[in-house]
Design a protein around this motif. Sequence first.
Motif, mmCIF file in Angstrom:
data_model
loop_
_atom_site.group_PDB
_atom_site.id
_atom_site.type_symbol
_atom_site.label_atom_id
_atom_site.label_comp_id
_atom_site.label_asym_id
_atom_site.label_seq_id
_atom_site.Cartn_x
_atom_site.Cartn_y
_atom_site.Cartn_z
ATOM 1 N N GLY A 799 0.027 -35.005 9.740
ATOM 2 C CA GLY A 799 1.166 -34.267 9.933
ATOM 3 C C GLY A 799 1.110 -32.650 9.674
ATOM 4 O O GLY A 799 -0.065 -32.260 9.546
ATOM 5 N N ILE A 800 2.048 -32.133 10.024
ATOM 6 C CA ILE A 800 2.202 -30.695 9.586
ATOM 7 C C ILE A 800 2.996 -30.395 8.062
ATOM 8 O O ILE A 800 4.273 -30.756 8.014
ATOM 9 C CB ILE A 800 2.691 -29.898 10.744
ATOM 10 N N LEU A 801 2.364 -29.605 7.338
ATOM 11 C CA LEU A 801 3.161 -29.196 6.155
ATOM 12 C C LEU A 801 3.643 -27.991 6.436
ATOM 13 O O LEU A 801 3.428 -26.982 6.813
ATOM 14 C CB LEU A 801 2.182 -28.819 5.082
ATOM 15 N N VAL A 802 5.198 -28.264 6.577
ATOM 16 C CA VAL A 802 6.041 -27.139 6.979
ATOM 17 C C VAL A 802 6.450 -26.107 5.726
ATOM 18 O O VAL A 802 7.167 -27.082 4.823
ATOM 19 C CB VAL A 802 7.549 -27.657 7.796
ATOM 20 N N THR A 803 6.276 -24.961 5.734
ATOM 21 C CA THR A 803 6.816 -24.181 4.669
ATOM 22 C C THR A 803 7.896 -23.119 5.131
ATOM 23 O O THR A 803 8.157 -22.954 6.118
ATOM 24 C CB THR A 803 5.710 -23.592 3.819
ATOM 25 N N THR A 804 8.563 -22.641 4.154
ATOM 26 C CA THR A 804 9.517 -21.155 4.429
ATOM 27 C C THR A 804 8.968 -20.165 3.925
ATOM 28 O O THR A 804 9.573 -19.328 3.425
ATOM 29 C CB THR A 804 10.843 -21.551 3.810
ATOM 30 N N GLY A 817 -9.597 -28.600 -2.028
ATOM 31 C CA GLY A 817 -10.706 -27.633 -2.218
ATOM 32 C C GLY A 817 -11.370 -27.184 -1.067
ATOM 33 O O GLY A 817 -12.213 -26.219 -1.195
ATOM 34 N N GLU A 818 -10.851 -27.286 0.187
ATOM 35 C CA GLU A 818 -11.614 -26.870 1.320
ATOM 36 C C GLU A 818 -10.574 -25.934 1.875
ATOM 37 O O GLU A 818 -9.504 -26.228 2.138
ATOM 38 C CB GLU A 818 -11.953 -28.032 2.438
ATOM 39 N N ASP A 819 -11.164 -24.826 2.550
ATOM 40 C CA ASP A 819 -10.277 -23.817 3.476
ATOM 41 C C ASP A 819 -9.686 -24.613 4.599
ATOM 42 O O ASP A 819 -10.383 -25.198 5.047
ATOM 43 C CB ASP A 819 -11.359 -22.557 3.659
ATOM 44 N N ARG A 820 -8.567 -24.215 4.862
ATOM 45 C CA ARG A 820 -7.890 -24.703 6.077
ATOM 46 C C ARG A 820 -7.125 -23.518 6.703
ATOM 47 O O ARG A 820 -6.455 -22.809 5.854
ATOM 48 C CB ARG A 820 -6.851 -25.689 5.508
ATOM 49 N N GLU A 821 -7.194 -23.586 7.945
ATOM 50 C CA GLU A 821 -6.432 -22.550 8.641
ATOM 51 C C GLU A 821 -5.064 -22.971 8.837
ATOM 52 O O GLU A 821 -4.400 -23.862 8.783
ATOM 53 C CB GLU A 821 -6.982 -22.565 10.163
ATOM 54 N N ILE A 822 -4.256 -21.618 8.396
ATOM 55 C CA ILE A 822 -2.881 -21.935 8.660
ATOM 56 C C ILE A 822 -2.299 -21.899 10.205
ATOM 57 O O ILE A 822 -3.147 -21.097 10.830
ATOM 58 C CB ILE A 822 -2.062 -20.816 7.653
ATOM 59 N N VAL A 823 -1.182 -22.451 10.231
ATOM 60 C CA VAL A 823 -0.649 -22.182 11.633
ATOM 61 C C VAL A 823 0.859 -21.674 11.620
ATOM 62 O O VAL A 823 1.505 -21.647 10.474
ATOM 63 C CB VAL A 823 -0.560 -23.577 12.472
ATOM 64 N N GLY A 828 8.418 -18.311 12.515
ATOM 65 C CA GLY A 828 8.535 -17.286 11.492
ATOM 66 C C GLY A 828 7.842 -17.809 10.286
ATOM 67 O O GLY A 828 7.633 -17.001 9.146
ATOM 68 N N PHE A 829 7.227 -18.895 10.213
ATOM 69 C CA PHE A 829 6.614 -19.428 8.818
ATOM 70 C C PHE A 829 5.337 -20.080 8.878
ATOM 71 O O PHE A 829 4.566 -20.243 10.004
ATOM 72 C CB PHE A 829 7.655 -20.562 8.379
ATOM 73 N N ILE A 830 4.780 -20.417 7.699
ATOM 74 C CA ILE A 830 3.527 -21.087 7.580
ATOM 75 C C ILE A 830 3.561 -22.306 7.624
ATOM 76 O O ILE A 830 4.569 -23.204 7.006
ATOM 77 C CB ILE A 830 2.838 -20.383 6.238
ATOM 78 N N GLY A 831 2.667 -23.106 8.513
ATOM 79 C CA GLY A 831 2.434 -24.422 8.442
ATOM 80 C C GLY A 831 0.719 -24.594 8.058
ATOM 81 O O GLY A 831 -0.012 -23.968 8.462
ATOM 82 N N VAL A 832 0.596 -25.804 7.711
ATOM 83 C CA VAL A 832 -0.749 -26.429 7.392
ATOM 84 C C VAL A 832 -0.876 -27.624 7.925
ATOM 85 O O VAL A 832 -0.077 -28.694 7.519
ATOM 86 C CB VAL A 832 -0.934 -26.461 5.924
#
Length: 877
Positions: A799-804, A817-823, A828-832
């Motif tokens: 899924g997508i981690l939805v943040t505000t 521990g691994e770099d992950r691109e944010i979307v 207006g907010f960051i998702g992972v």
Amino acid sequence: MAIYSYYFISGGSFIWESDGFTQHFLLFNEYVNILQGVLRGEGFSQWDWSIGAGADTITSYGYYVIGDPFAYLGVLFPESLREFSFHLIMFIRMWCVGLSYLIFVRIFKVSHGAALLGAFMYTFSFFVIFNADRHPFFILPLIWLPLLCLGVEKILKRESALLFSIMVAVSAIANFYFFYKLTILIFIYGIVRYGMIHKFKDWKQLGSSLGRCSLHYLVGLLLGAVVFLPMVDGFLNSSRNTDGIAINLLLYHGSYYIATIHNLFVPNAYFWSAGGLSIFALFTVAFLFKTKKKKTFSGIMLLILGVFLLFPFFGSFMNGMSGPYNRFSFAIPLFLSFASGQFLEERDKLQVKDLRVVKYILIGFTFIYGIAAIAQHMYLYYVIPLVLGWLIWFILMYEKEIKKKMVNKISIVLLALVMLSMATNATNLYYSYGNDSISKTIELNTSLERYENLFGGIQNLLPEEDLYRVGVTSQDSHVRNQFIYHDLMGLSTYLSVTNGYLAEFAEEMEIASYQIIQPLRNGVDDRRITNHFLNIEYILTEEKNEAYLPYGYEVVHRSNDVPAFILAKTEANFPFAYVEDVMITRENFSKFNPVEKETFLTQGVVLETTQDVEERKIEEIANEQIKEVEYQIEYNDPELLPLDKDLVEVTESGARFKISLKNADEFAGHDIFIYLQGLEYETTDIPFYMPDDTSYNIRFLYEGRENTLRQSDKYSYSTYFYRENMFVNLGYTDVGTDDIFIQFEDTGKYHMNDITIYALPADEKIDKQIAEGKWENALDIKVFENERIEGTVQREEPGILVTTIPYEKGWKVTVNGEDREIVQANIGFIGVPLGSGNSEIVFSYQNPYLKIGSVLSLIGLLLLGLIQLIRQKRNPS
């Protein structure tokens, strides 16, 4: 002393009740607290959760205080003397304006009297006295400009360029906005001075001089990159980037030119074309015309800047191709002051016939100001500059008769009259007999107390350990940046550089209170779901605003003060971060109406493209809960005339029409929304020389609640955007009242393509169930700091981690521990993007241009040292 002694005795301050209170002093106070914390070893956080929904500290504070060297003097004072230090620093800035001028004119070997006269005219020019209690940092470019000009002089005369590089760095760090203007002004000044010194005869020498200036400008820019680079990036990605200008850039409307003439000798400005000149300047201009064959650089610069004032294209160009606010007019007093000093020394060149021409101009201004004084009942305001002008004229005529017998004494008298002119211009601006700007400032020594008592102390009842945001209602427009003072996580901001992605979210959701530099404000229209989505668990407001609380927010505390305040809480707020597995593209999301968009936030996440998530099906959700309400419009007000199906004319302010809902009782227990689409407005009865006023206010009234939406004027360049639609939350109804009133506060013709009424069921149990579903998939946050968030989440499906967390390039995330691109999630907010299984997630923030800016500044320092070393070897003497 003459200007400011009574100013403070009467309780005035340098803190303007608008921007001064909510931006300038507040950010000065907080930044000094940060600096004092750094000195105590507490460190400097590059991200601050109390700035709106969270923001970069450098870009938020950088426009105001980080680059202002004078602000750092505040560290020397305790918090109890914070206002005192703010005022003292203002006087130091003003003193340095005069000092900078005196340092500059020394190179021209002017007399002591000429330098002093110019220093008074420059230091107490309208731009300085106006911004002393409006925009403190606007005074800084008046300090930098003379020193930059001096740096250019040294380069053109093949002297050391050290001063120029340093001043480029200082002005770049201080404020990128004025640095842009200073760069253009210095380029023009350099061309003018080169032409006067070298006559454009030797192109090789021109190339050499231009090359040296460019090299040392680049060195200065490198030196300042540590702050300049993050600030420019913040601005380019801010909400202030508008889509062009809504006016013709060929000519201003007639009222601008009338106002510019009117404001020449009284302290006022129009589009920031600063007036308030000493009446002595009138004689200086006559002197410049008389001596035009000498082509003094001050005369040429004034001519160029004068042409710039005539056409909006130049104003826009000098303002970064945005609205033609002529804030470059701060440069005019520099060259006018220098020319006035020349005139004092060489006034014998002005003949009697020239003074007769001045007399006719004075007669014209006597007529103009006489009429204005009678019309506005502001007699001292207009009479003082006229009296001083006629006094100077008679003295100069008298001097022609006595030849040179009393030249020195007359010079002293003229200097005294110029001092009196500048002092009275300032008092005309500040005091009640004039513009009374002192009445628009915060009472002396009350600001910190006002911040503290914003909510009557009820904010102290908020829990300290939990993670949540605090909101306000739509009636709390005065709450802007004050959560910074209280170190609370909220949404409201009022800053010149504000996150552009949050603004896109607010525009997409058609939040009625949205403004360009205040994207999420006023309780986001009291919209229940949006407040839940944004993690607003508590709302603070005055008791009188209780009716505006979104459905489900229950009052848990009331104060006994006057006015009384309330603290309301909901059990349905979403977590700070949670996982969604239903997704939609922004393109499809934008096809929804605002209520559908609102409800989709409870069901899934909006992504920019389908490529943001691999192997996930993008789903569209149809919401069957939303109902369109049938209605009938009733025109009973004689001051509102229906001209056509979609067109009404308002002949008196306050005219209204009624919308009667059919079967209104069926919508008890619903949130009611009204949506006006295809809005157009046309003013009536505007004089031909005045601009069309495109601003208007529409008030919506339902069940005792009022909501006013404003379309700003196209000439309010920093806040203007066109509202084609108005979407208004009328609030929750538990009885289903059938009457909605739409009231027009401005006369004119209003065109509306369509009016739609929506009803959305509101059920506290369902809201809690939705929230519980989010909390079941929430990120279990173990560490929550300004620059770092750590947590875990367990998922059986990806899924997508939805943040505000507002979308910013400086945020980095690791998953296990691994770099992950944010979307970009929900606009207006960051998702992972997350896979199945257990995920340990770490968010960390660092301004993306701070490191590279620091490296560039170090390179600039090395280059500066290398250049100085080479110069020293070439010129060992």
